[in-house]
Design an enzyme around this catalytic site. Sequence first.
Site, PDB file in Angstrom:
ATOM      1  N   GLY A 191       5.084   0.077   2.400  1.00  0.00           N
ATOM      2  CA  GLY A 191       6.286  -0.579   1.900  1.00  0.00           C
ATOM      3  C   GLY A 191       6.322  -2.053   2.246  1.00  0.00           C
ATOM      4  O   GLY A 191       5.390  -2.798   1.960  1.00  0.00           O
ATOM      5  N   SER A 192       7.389  -2.476   2.924  1.00  0.00           N
ATOM      6  CA  SER A 192       7.557  -3.883   3.259  1.00  0.00           C
ATOM      7  C   SER A 192       6.854  -4.300   4.548  1.00  0.00           C
ATOM      8  O   SER A 192       6.855  -5.473   4.900  1.00  0.00           O
ATOM      9  CB  SER A 192       9.058  -4.211   3.390  1.00  0.00           C
ATOM     10  OG  SER A 192       9.728  -4.009   2.167  1.00  0.00           O
TER      11      SER A 192
ATOM     12  N   TRP B  98       1.769  -0.667  -6.404  1.00  0.00           N
ATOM     13  CA  TRP B  98       2.815  -1.460  -7.056  1.00  0.00           C
ATOM     14  C   TRP B  98       2.310  -2.813  -7.565  1.00  0.00           C
ATOM     15  O   TRP B  98       2.903  -3.845  -7.298  1.00  0.00           O
ATOM     16  CB  TRP B  98       4.013  -1.657  -6.134  1.00  0.00           C
ATOM     17  CG  TRP B  98       4.603  -0.395  -5.597  1.00  0.00           C
ATOM     18  CD1 TRP B  98       4.692  -0.029  -4.280  1.00  0.00           C
ATOM     19  CD2 TRP B  98       5.173   0.686  -6.352  1.00  0.00           C
ATOM     20  NE1 TRP B  98       5.272   1.208  -4.169  1.00  0.00           N
ATOM     21  CE2 TRP B  98       5.577   1.681  -5.433  1.00  0.00           C
ATOM     22  CE3 TRP B  98       5.357   0.915  -7.723  1.00  0.00           C
ATOM     23  CZ2 TRP B  98       6.166   2.864  -5.836  1.00  0.00           C
ATOM     24  CZ3 TRP B  98       5.946   2.103  -8.121  1.00  0.00           C
ATOM     25  CH2 TRP B  98       6.345   3.050  -7.178  1.00  0.00           C
TER      26      TRP B  98
ATOM     27  N   GLU C 208       0.847  -1.188   0.000  1.00  0.00           N
ATOM     28  CA  GLU C 208       0.000   0.000   0.000  1.00  0.00           C
ATOM     29  C   GLU C 208       0.890   1.247   0.000  1.00  0.00           C
ATOM     30  O   GLU C 208       2.084   1.160   0.322  1.00  0.00           O
ATOM     31  CB  GLU C 208      -0.938  -0.010   1.216  1.00  0.00           C
ATOM     32  CG  GLU C 208      -1.922  -1.172   1.178  1.00  0.00           C
ATOM     33  CD  GLU C 208      -2.895  -1.182   2.350  1.00  0.00           C
ATOM     34  OE1 GLU C 208      -2.793  -0.281   3.209  1.00  0.00           O
ATOM     35  OE2 GLU C 208      -3.740  -2.090   2.404  1.00  0.00           O
TER      36      GLU C 208
ATOM     37  N   ALA D  99      16.856  -5.635   0.200  1.00  0.00           N
ATOM     38  CA  ALA D  99      17.983  -6.379   0.758  1.00  0.00           C
ATOM     39  C   ALA D  99      17.901  -6.426   2.276  1.00  0.00           C
ATOM     40  O   ALA D  99      18.229  -7.449   2.911  1.00  0.00           O
ATOM     41  CB  ALA D  99      19.298  -5.730   0.311  1.00  0.00           C
TER      42      ALA D  99
ATOM     43  N   GLU E  86       9.969  -7.824  -4.364  1.00  0.00           N
ATOM     44  CA  GLU E  86       9.743  -8.958  -3.448  1.00  0.00           C
ATOM     45  C   GLU E  86      10.553  -8.836  -2.161  1.00  0.00           C
ATOM     46  O   GLU E  86      10.988  -9.824  -1.592  1.00  0.00           O
ATOM     47  CB  GLU E  86      10.072 -10.305  -4.130  1.00  0.00           C
ATOM     48  CG  GLU E  86       9.493 -10.485  -5.514  1.00  0.00           C
ATOM     49  CD  GLU E  86       7.972 -10.562  -5.509  1.00  0.00           C
ATOM     50  OE1 GLU E  86       7.354 -10.259  -4.473  1.00  0.00           O
ATOM     51  OE2 GLU E  86       7.415 -10.907  -6.564  1.00  0.00           O
TER      52      GLU E  86
ATOM     53  N   ARG F 267      36.487  -3.751 -28.944  1.00  0.00           N
ATOM     54  CA  ARG F 267      36.971  -2.399 -28.696  1.00  0.00           C
ATOM     55  C   ARG F 267      38.491  -2.403 -28.525  1.00  0.00           C
ATOM     56  O   ARG F 267      39.024  -3.165 -27.706  1.00  0.00           O
ATOM     57  CB  ARG F 267      36.307  -1.842 -27.437  1.00  0.00           C
ATOM     58  CG  ARG F 267      36.803  -0.485 -26.985  1.00  0.00           C
ATOM     59  CD  ARG F 267      36.399   0.608 -27.957  1.00  0.00           C
ATOM     60  NE  ARG F 267      36.647   1.929 -27.381  1.00  0.00           N
ATOM     61  CZ  ARG F 267      36.539   3.053 -28.066  1.00  0.00           C
ATOM     62  NH1 ARG F 267      36.185   3.023 -29.332  1.00  0.00           N
ATOM     63  NH2 ARG F 267      36.762   4.213 -27.470  1.00  0.00           N
TER      64      ARG F 267
END
Length: 401
Positions: free
Chosen positions: A135-136, A160, A131, A382, A379, A284
């Site tokens: 966040g998480s 999201w 929402e 970190a 998902e 290159r």
Amino acid sequence: MARLAQTAGLTDVQQEILSTVRDFVDKEIIPVATGLEHRDEYPQQIVDGLKELGLFGLMIPEEYGGLGESLLTYALCVEEIARGWMSVSGIINTHFIVAYMLKQHGTQEQKDYFLPKMALGEIRGAFSMSEPALGSDVSAITSKAVKDGDEYVLNGQKMWLTNGGSSTLVAVLVRSDEGHPEGTAPHKSMTTFLVEKEPGFGEVRPGLTIPGKIDKMGYKGVDTTELVMDGLRVPADRVLGGVTGRGFYQMMDGVEVGRVNVAARGCGVAQRAFELGVSYAQQRNTFGKPIAQHQAIQFKLAEMATKVEAAHAMMVNAARKKDSGERNDLEAGMAKYLASEYCKEVVEDAFRIHGGYGFSKEYEIERLYREAPMLLIGEGTAEIQKMIIGRRLLEEYRLQG
């Protein structure tokens, strides 16, 4: 030339599936991906091709019209697809999370109704936890369902949603205090609702609005949206599993599959970045010879290849652990964390190898450089992965006495 990120112990069927997907990626995705991405254009022709290959039913059991393949097969296919264009892997990821949740937790009626259509790609899945303000922190969800006769009335705003516009079925996690007294732990008063809708934007069914696409730095082509529920009525038989209060556990089970998917995406993007870097380094010339012959570039290529191999190995381990029926949140968290971080580093090294040309939109590495950061937060960030890993390690290594 030997190819990085090979997987031992695959069956002939798995190898045939991967060969078919790899060929599709090389012929149908890589040549058009950068142009579609720059235009932020939905890859309908590619999606139609995935349907023809049967990939929307890859993990759905054969009894429901799918291929009945393992999470490992799926993850390896995602790795190949992300190597071509990460956005395409996002189109099938949320679909498979919803299909997996239905397979594991749905009522028989829900499985019979949804899974055959999902296997054909006729119903396309998306899922929604986040929402705008949380966040998480899933426990802070404020969207709510209130029972009204044989229906629930849902209100709230979600954020999201990958495939928010193109999907026709959304698994939505909301609070449902009915049957759960005040003071109940937040994760025990959440329910997953299976919300059917029309594809597109605006009001896609009474009480449900999908605003337009969110404009993003990368991960373009695939639609990322909000979801607004204002008096949305959902029948009681569309509670996933038929019982309220189990939504948090259902979603977390699905997210474990999603984390393996994100790890696979990281592996695929890193693989492509290495391919671009090692190729450019041999073309290159500086100071009278290809830059690949300079020791500094060889060191960089060595580090990149090692990271690709390590991330792939952890991703495969996490998928196989889930396939075995064992708990895999530790392995999935480690794989997602390592693969996304290594992906960022490998892409940046390939960008550096390209020098000034890496900054040009004419070169593919520019697109990868904008895509890799999404994997650092998708998902679970970190930091969330480290929390999961740390807690699980303490469970495994708890001192006795």
